[in-house]
Design an enzyme around this catalytic site. Structure first.
Site, PDB file in Angstrom:
ATOM      1  N   LYS A  23       1.309  -1.408  -0.036  1.00  0.00           N
ATOM      2  CA  LYS A  23      -0.156  -0.291   0.439  1.00  0.00           C
ATOM      3  C   LYS A  23       0.597   1.378   0.276  1.00  0.00           C
ATOM      4  CE  LYS A  23      -4.639  -2.000   1.445  1.00  0.00           C
ATOM      5  NZ  LYS A  23      -5.630  -2.175   2.289  1.00  0.00           N
ATOM      6  N   LYS A  43      -4.331  -5.893  -9.265  1.00  0.00           N
ATOM      7  CA  LYS A  43      -5.251  -6.611  -7.875  1.00  0.00           C
ATOM      8  C   LYS A  43      -6.384  -5.439  -8.666  1.00  0.00           C
ATOM      9  CE  LYS A  43      -6.777  -6.654  -3.368  1.00  0.00           C
ATOM     10  NZ  LYS A  43      -6.699  -6.172  -2.510  1.00  0.00           N
ATOM     11  N   LYS A  47     -10.511  -0.686  -4.575  1.00  0.00           N
ATOM     12  CA  LYS A  47     -11.048   0.564  -4.753  1.00  0.00           C
ATOM     13  C   LYS A  47     -10.097   1.090  -5.187  1.00  0.00           C
ATOM     14  CE  LYS A  47     -13.993  -1.586  -0.586  1.00  0.00           C
ATOM     15  NZ  LYS A  47     -12.417  -2.178  -0.046  1.00  0.00           N
TER      16      LYS A  47
HETATM   17  N1  AQP Z   1      -9.038  -8.204  -6.412  1.00  0.00           N
HETATM   18  C1  AQP Z   1      -9.485  -9.061  -5.558  1.00  0.00           C
HETATM   19  N2  AQP Z   1     -10.116 -10.409  -5.542  1.00  0.00           N
HETATM   20  C2  AQP Z   1     -10.634 -11.186  -4.779  1.00  0.00           C
HETATM   21  N3  AQP Z   1     -10.599 -10.988  -3.517  1.00  0.00           N
HETATM   22  C3  AQP Z   1     -10.184  -9.457  -2.941  1.00  0.00           C
HETATM   23  N4  AQP Z   1     -10.768  -9.073  -2.556  1.00  0.00           N
HETATM   24  C4  AQP Z   1     -10.591  -7.323  -2.583  1.00  0.00           C
HETATM   25  N5  AQP Z   1      -9.790  -7.119  -3.836  1.00  0.00           N
HETATM   26  C5  AQP Z   1     -10.138  -8.540  -4.380  1.00  0.00           C
HETATM   27  C6  AQP Z   1     -11.979  -9.429  -0.451  1.00  0.00           C
HETATM   28  O1  AQP Z   1     -12.876  -8.554  -0.046  1.00  0.00           O
HETATM   29  C7  AQP Z   1     -12.517  -8.404   0.837  1.00  0.00           C
HETATM   30  C8  AQP Z   1     -12.603  -6.631   0.948  1.00  0.00           C
HETATM   31  O2  AQP Z   1     -11.490  -6.307   1.501  1.00  0.00           O
HETATM   32  P1  AQP Z   1     -10.819  -5.025   1.951  1.00  0.00           P
HETATM   33  O3  AQP Z   1     -11.758  -3.868   1.865  1.00  0.00           O
HETATM   34  O4  AQP Z   1     -10.529  -5.385   3.792  1.00  0.00           O
HETATM   35  O5  AQP Z   1      -9.616  -4.203   1.866  1.00  0.00           O
HETATM   36  P2  AQP Z   1      -8.502  -4.829   0.415  1.00  0.00           P
HETATM   37  O6  AQP Z   1      -8.696  -6.099   0.280  1.00  0.00           O
HETATM   38  O7  AQP Z   1      -7.622  -3.980   0.814  1.00  0.00           O
HETATM   39  O8  AQP Z   1      -9.850  -4.238  -0.683  1.00  0.00           O
HETATM   40  P3  AQP Z   1      -9.518  -3.544  -2.125  1.00  0.00           P
HETATM   41  O9  AQP Z   1     -10.418  -3.541  -2.702  1.00  0.00           O
HETATM   42  O10 AQP Z   1      -7.859  -3.863  -2.737  1.00  0.00           O
HETATM   43  O11 AQP Z   1      -9.019  -1.762  -1.388  1.00  0.00           O
HETATM   44  P4  AQP Z   1      -8.211  -0.887  -1.043  1.00  0.00           P
HETATM   45  O12 AQP Z   1      -8.355  -0.473  -2.256  1.00  0.00           O
HETATM   46  O13 AQP Z   1      -9.068   0.502  -0.494  1.00  0.00           O
HETATM   47  O14 AQP Z   1      -7.619  -1.606  -0.534  1.00  0.00           O
HETATM   48  C9  AQP Z   1     -11.464  -8.990   1.423  1.00  0.00           C
HETATM   49  O15 AQP Z   1     -11.968 -10.155   1.758  1.00  0.00           O
HETATM   50  C10 AQP Z   1     -10.488  -8.653   0.441  1.00  0.00           C
HETATM   51  O16 AQP Z   1      -9.676  -9.851   0.407  1.00  0.00           O
END
Ligand code: AQP
Length: 322
Positions: free
Chosen positions: A111, A190, A193
């Site tokens: 990150k 990946k 968001k």
């Molecule tokens: N690309 C992905 N493929 C499969 N699973 C995913 N998850 C997120 N992206 C993918 C799963 O969604 C849940 C939410 O995760 P989170 O919001 O706690 O954080 P994250 O994994 O960091 O999700 P993002 O969308 O990538 O958010 P940001 O951009 O804020 O870091 C988790 O169960 C995750 O595994």
């Protein structure tokens, strides 16, 4: 009945990766599990610094959870800030967490390398996540592949605490769907968001189609036979339709036969998304017009979560001598 806990950060609009990796598991599991699903708003403070945006995101995640199919009769749905004892539990766990456990967490480095500020909150994020989880004594934590390491840290922390103070925490199991790896975004990285590469199934049709048409592909000509597994369009199609769905097998066959361009595959994905999420899209519009209902769902969810966490915090306080 086995208990389940999971959450998603309100760090932006939910996307197909969140759905495929996490939300679809929640919907499947709510049939025969006791569910605690929350909006990880404290976590989102590590990346969202605009109060108005955070507030809107939090509300939107709740509405999206409900629109995707979480049923408040089966799932306790709540906001992290409505269960503030997680922060006390986080402190108790921090005091048994060796620093090297945080040093090895790869998401911090990822990150920061993507531009997030290297705050202490971001660095110790996995401890707060452990508190969220251990606070309700769950048996299972369903997440996407990228969260594997964090849930392993939770297990390690629970065991470290139990070794020091006796059996306070239940050590939960990780649940990752066998057919769901990490879903790529339109740029092949990946889907996330915060990386501006996500597909939001609630987008209006025109921008949704434009987004799908922007998915990166190689330059193989129409007539060439193609390997579906190497194509982002196919990977997303498979995640939405399901690996065992006949539509997935049909599309794979079209790739392998040759004679299909990527534009056609993208059009098939666009139509699939509209079809699969038609009911969710309608539900989302209805929910947006019913704030009273959403508030009541959150009130009841918080009451259930607070009851659970009070018991766990009380156990932990007694164990450490407070
Ligand atoms: N690309 C992905 N493929 C499969 N699973 C995913 N998850 C997120 N992206 C993918 C799963 O969604 C849940 C939410 O995760 P989170 O919001 O706690 O954080 P994250 O994994 O960091 O999700 P993002 O969308 O990538 O958010 P940001 O951009 O804020 O870091 C988790 O169960 C995750 O595994």
């Amino acid at each position: 009945m086995k208990r389940v806990l999971s959450g998603i950060q309100p760090s932006g609009q939910l996307h197909l990766g969140n759905y495929a990796g996490a939300i679809r598991q929640f919907i499947d599991m709510q049939v025969d599990h006791e569910m605690y699903i929350f909006v990880a708003s404290y976590h989102a403070l590590t990346s969202v610094r605009e109060p108005k945006v955070l507030k809107e995101n939090i509300r939107q995640v709740v509405i999206d959870y409900l629109a995707f199919g979480l049923d408040p009769k089966k799932t306790h749905l709540y906001l992290q800030q409505d269960v503030p004892q997680v922060t006390e539990l986080c402190w108790l766990l921090s005091c048994v967490c060796p620093k090297h456990m945080m040093d090895k967490a790869t998401s911090f480095k990822d990150k920061v390398s993507k531009g997030l500020s290297a705050s202490i909150g971001l660095y110790t994020y996995p401890i707060l996540q452990a508190a969220d989880i251990l606070g309700v004594d769950p048996d299972f934590v369903p997440v996407g592949e990228d969260q594997r390491q964090h849930v392993e840290i939770t297990r390690d922390l629970a065991e470290a605490f139990n070794r020091q103070y006796g059996p306070v925490f239940k050590v939960p199991d990780l649940k990752i769907r066998k057919d769901a790896g990490l879903l790529p975004g339109v740029d092949g990285q990946k889907m996330s968001k915060s990386y501006n590469n996500a597909i939001d199934p609630f987008m209006a049709e025109k921008p949704l189609r434009k987004r799908i048409m922007s998915i990166v592909t190689d330059s193989a000509p129409v007539e060439e036979k193609k390997d579906p597994k190497k194509c982002v369009v196919f990977q997303i199609f498979q995640a939405v339709a399901g690996a065992d769905d006949p539509r997935t097998a049909q599309l794979a066959e079209r790739y392998q036969r040759g004679g299909m361009g990527y534009g056609e595959a993208k059009q098939a994905l666009f139509e699939l998304i509209l079809q699969e999420f038609a009911a969710a899209r309608t539900r989302r519009e209805e929910l947006s017009k019913d704030p009273g209902y959403v508030d009541e769902v959150l009130r009841q969810g918080a009451a259930a979560a607070n009851e659970k966490i009070s018991a766990v915090v009380s156990r932990a306080r007694t164990a450490v001598g407070l």
